[in-house]
Write an enzyme that holds these catalytic residues in place. Structure first.
Site, PDB file in Angstrom:
ATOM      1  N   LYS A   1       0.817  -1.223   0.000  1.00  0.00           N
ATOM      2  CA  LYS A   1       0.000   0.000   0.000  1.00  0.00           C
ATOM      3  C   LYS A   1       0.849   1.271   0.000  1.00  0.00           C
ATOM      4  CE  LYS A   1      -3.911  -2.307   2.134  1.00  0.00           C
ATOM      5  NZ  LYS A   1      -4.825  -2.407   3.285  1.00  0.00           N
TER       6      LYS A   1
ATOM      7  N   ASP B   1      -9.772   1.887   3.014  1.00  0.00           N
ATOM      8  CA  ASP B   1      -9.751   0.966   4.149  1.00  0.00           C
ATOM      9  C   ASP B   1     -10.459   1.523   5.380  1.00  0.00           C
ATOM     10  OD1 ASP B   1      -8.428  -1.190   2.996  1.00  0.00           O
ATOM     11  OD2 ASP B   1      -6.447  -0.377   3.448  1.00  0.00           O
TER      12      ASP B   1
ATOM     13  N   GLY C   1       1.167   0.550   6.867  1.00  0.00           N
ATOM     14  CA  GLY C   1       0.190   1.035   5.900  1.00  0.00           C
ATOM     15  C   GLY C   1      -1.240   0.745   6.282  1.00  0.00           C
TER      16      GLY C   1
ATOM     17  N   TYR D   1      -8.772 -11.808   7.799  1.00  0.00           N
ATOM     18  CA  TYR D   1      -9.984 -12.632   7.849  1.00  0.00           C
ATOM     19  C   TYR D   1      -9.649 -14.037   7.388  1.00  0.00           C
ATOM     20  CZ  TYR D   1      -9.786 -11.593   2.881  1.00  0.00           C
ATOM     21  OH  TYR D   1      -9.348 -11.454   1.593  1.00  0.00           O
TER      22      TYR D   1
END
Length: 278
Positions: free
Chosen positions: A70, A106, A133, A226
């Site tokens: 990122k 995000d 990031g 996740y």
């Protein structure tokens, strides 16, 4: 009979095989009858920029950027949104008139997911683990929700303190009603309402913390990573008394929806997609 033109999008990261972004964006595309082809691209630091340039040179529409690129994407973007500028990180790239644009979605995805889970950060004590990031991408939307206290901790304390100092100068007046401080990973004293893991430790079945923080009675532990099983961090927090534990799938869907809107001009419905993924 006319057919919709094929739209090419992708996500770039390392590792990338686990990414569910293709499922999410294809589900969004179906809501608007768009013909979308969405790929996963495995890159490394040496060839990341080549992948980005090649994708757009071949007519690609938009790229999502994930760990650990990122900040590299931020450096490549020629025009950056205010959110990206303040985050120092980009997770969404697109080309407009041969100019590479970057945004960071995000934080919007995280904040909306916290609210969906019933944990609005307003007037809450929030502990953010990580200062890279991922953390930079969410810290301003977190501050906009006006928590009473935001502490940023990191393996290297100076990196956390640098981010705190940047926020003090850049985020005012967002910081006016929030106590902000930072330290190393042992700086967890006090009790917390929301504890967020913004490190990539979950990708390696590890927790960033050796000692777990103390949770208030109705507290949330949240891991931006996740997966099919709770991460080591979430398991650790569950045993330590966190009332609710959540991974970052809701954040992923939320930030994807914001990227989808940038690229295609459509705001997708999130709940059916999240339910299908679960």
């Amino acid at each position: 009979m006319t057919t919709n033109p094929l739209i090419r999008c992708a996500v770039v990261g390392n590792p990338i095989a686990h990414s569910r972004s293709p499922e999410i964006h294809h589900a969004f595309a179906k809501q608007f009858d768009l013909t979308l082809h969405y790929d996963r691209i495995l890159a490394d630091r040496n060839d990341f920029s080549d992948h980005v340039r090649g994708f757009f040179a071949q007519g690609g529409k938009g790229l999502n950027i994930t760990v650990p690129f990122k900040e590299l994407a931020f450096s490549m973007a020629q025009v950056r949104s205010p959110r990206a500028e303040l985050a120092g990180a980009v997770n969404t790239l697109w080309m407009d008139n041969q100019v590479l644009h970057g945004c960071n979605t995000d934080g919007v995805g995280l904040l909306n997911d916290l609210i969906r889970l019933g944990f609005n950060p307003k007037d809450k004590r929030v502990l953010l683990i990580g200062a890279g990031g991922a953390a930079r991408g969410v810290v301003l939307p977190l501050l906009s929700a006006q928590p009473s206290h935001l502490r940023i901790i990191n393996r290297t304390a100076q990196k956390a303190l640098d981010l705190v100092n940047e926020l003090a100068t850049q985020a005012d007046p967002l910081t006016a009603n929030t106590q902000i401080d930072g330290g190393d990973l042992s700086s967890i004293e006090g009790t917390w309402d929301i504890v967020i893991n913004a490190t990539s430790s979950g990708l390696h079945q590890q927790s960033p913390l050796q000692t777990v923080p103390l949770f208030n009675e109705n507290a949330l532990a949240y891991d931006m990573v996740y997966g099919n099983q709770p991460t080591a961090f979430l398991q650790q927090c569950h045993h330590a008394g966190a009332k609710q534990c959540a991974d970052g799938l809701g954040m992923l869907v939320g930030q994807a929806a914001a990227s989808f809107f940038i690229w295609h001009g459509h705001k997708p419905e999130l709940d059916p997609v999240l339910a299908t993924l679960r």
